[in-house]
Design an enzyme around this catalytic site. Structure first.
Site, short mmCIF file in Angstrom:
data_model
loop_
_atom_site.label_atom_id
_atom_site.label_comp_id
_atom_site.label_asym_id
_atom_site.label_seq_id
_atom_site.Cartn_x
_atom_site.Cartn_y
_atom_site.Cartn_z
CB SER A 204 -0.94 0.00 1.21
OG SER A 204 -1.79 -1.12 1.18
CG HIS A 250 -2.08 3.82 3.46
ND1 HIS A 250 -3.42 3.59 3.54
CD2 HIS A 250 -1.50 2.59 3.32
CE1 HIS A 250 -3.67 2.30 3.47
NE2 HIS A 250 -2.51 1.66 3.33
#
Length: 303
Positions: A204, A250
């Site tokens: 991610s 993230h």
């Protein structure tokens, strides 16, 4: 093409042979170097034929076309790096399904502690297992390992498949690979800085780096940014609203990818290559320095 018509000049006149295959008679010469060449050594030219060596020398002087960002246009449309990264993630996922130990040995954790908060000796980046900063970006949640399970790898691989080929073509293979790996590393480094005892897996961080880079590049060259902004906003909402998601990974990946893209896009044309290499190496050095400083704090008990 030039030929020698004197084929009946007498027995004393030697029969010409190919310079690469002395046993083959021929009367065809290379229009560039004038050496005799047989059909196997002939290469069509604008006028006549050329030998393989002259063709190779000519190709060296021809500059391969480049993209707007200075990357060489690939000879094949296949996004080799993108597909290779997807393949590595799939192989790693199969390995972690087969072995829980494989999963635990390579996930991202700065300083491992037990359920009572007692440090576990020898486990984590702070204990010298620096490879976890990289290997974890190829792992994903196991089917029973969290809220998302198998959808974790499915979404990340879909995003890589959707964004990767376009970015790889625009940036070139090495820039794209640097963007991906450094974005994933940036996400893990931010997690280490903010929550050294926390753990995470997944591509991610690298994917968010691709989001950031895609936005920067599209904005610079007048592409449509609406779809990527929508996708990014949705993912940020999920990041901060669903428990168990590493927001550090993230955000760290997003910032790292955006910064690298800025350097790639706005580098002066006459120094583009140097700036691109320098930006990539500079980002790596910065992230490594942050890890070293944090490790010093963690091991000294100041975290």
């Amino acid at each position: 093409m030039s030929t020698d018509p004197s084929t009946s000049s007498g027995a004393d006149t030697p029969v010409p042979t190919c310079y690469r295959h002395p046993g083959r008679e021929t009367y065809v010469r290379c229009t560039r170097c004038d050496r005799y060449i047989c059909p196997e050594c002939m290469r069509d030219a604008s006028v006549g034929h050329q030998c393989v060596e002259c063709v190779a020398d000519g190709n060296k002087s021809v500059r391969r076309p480049t993209t707007t960002l200075g990357a060489r246009v690939p000879t094949s449309d296949t996004p080799v790096v993108t597909y290779s990264l997807i393949g590595l993630c799939v192989v790693a996922y199969v390995a972690e399904l087969a072995s829980v130990k494989f999963f635990s040995d390579f996930l991202m954790v700065g300083k491992a502690v037990d359920q009572f908060g007692v440090p576990i000796a020898g486990v984590g980046v702070a204990e010298g297992e620096w490879w976890r900063l990289f290997t974890s970006m190829f792992l994903h949640q196991r089917p029973s390992g969290g809220s998302f399970g198998i959808t974790h790898i499915l979404f990340n691989m879909w995003a890589l498949w959707a964004l990767g080929p376009a970015l790889e073509r625009a940036l070139g293979r090495w820039r794209f690979l640097a963007l991906y790996l450094l974005s994933g590393l940036g996400g893990n480094v931010l997690l280490y800085l903010v929550d050294p005892t926390g753990s995470a897996v997944g591509a991610s961080g690298a994917i968010f780096g691709l989001f950031g880079a895609f936005f920067i590049i599209a904005r610079k060259f007048g592409g449509q940014v609406g779809p990527i902004v929508f996708l990014l906003v949705i993912n940020l909402v999920i990041t901060f609203s669903v428990p168990g998601i590493s927001w550090e990974g993230h955000i760290g990946g997003l910032v790292t990818g955006a910064l690298l893209a800025l350097a790639f896009v706005y580098a002066p044309a006459n120094r583009r290559q140097a700036v691109h290499v320098g930006a990539s190496l500079g980002m790596l050095v910065l992230l490594v320095a942050l890890v070293v400083v944090k490790t010093s704090q963690v091991t000294s008990g100041a975290a």
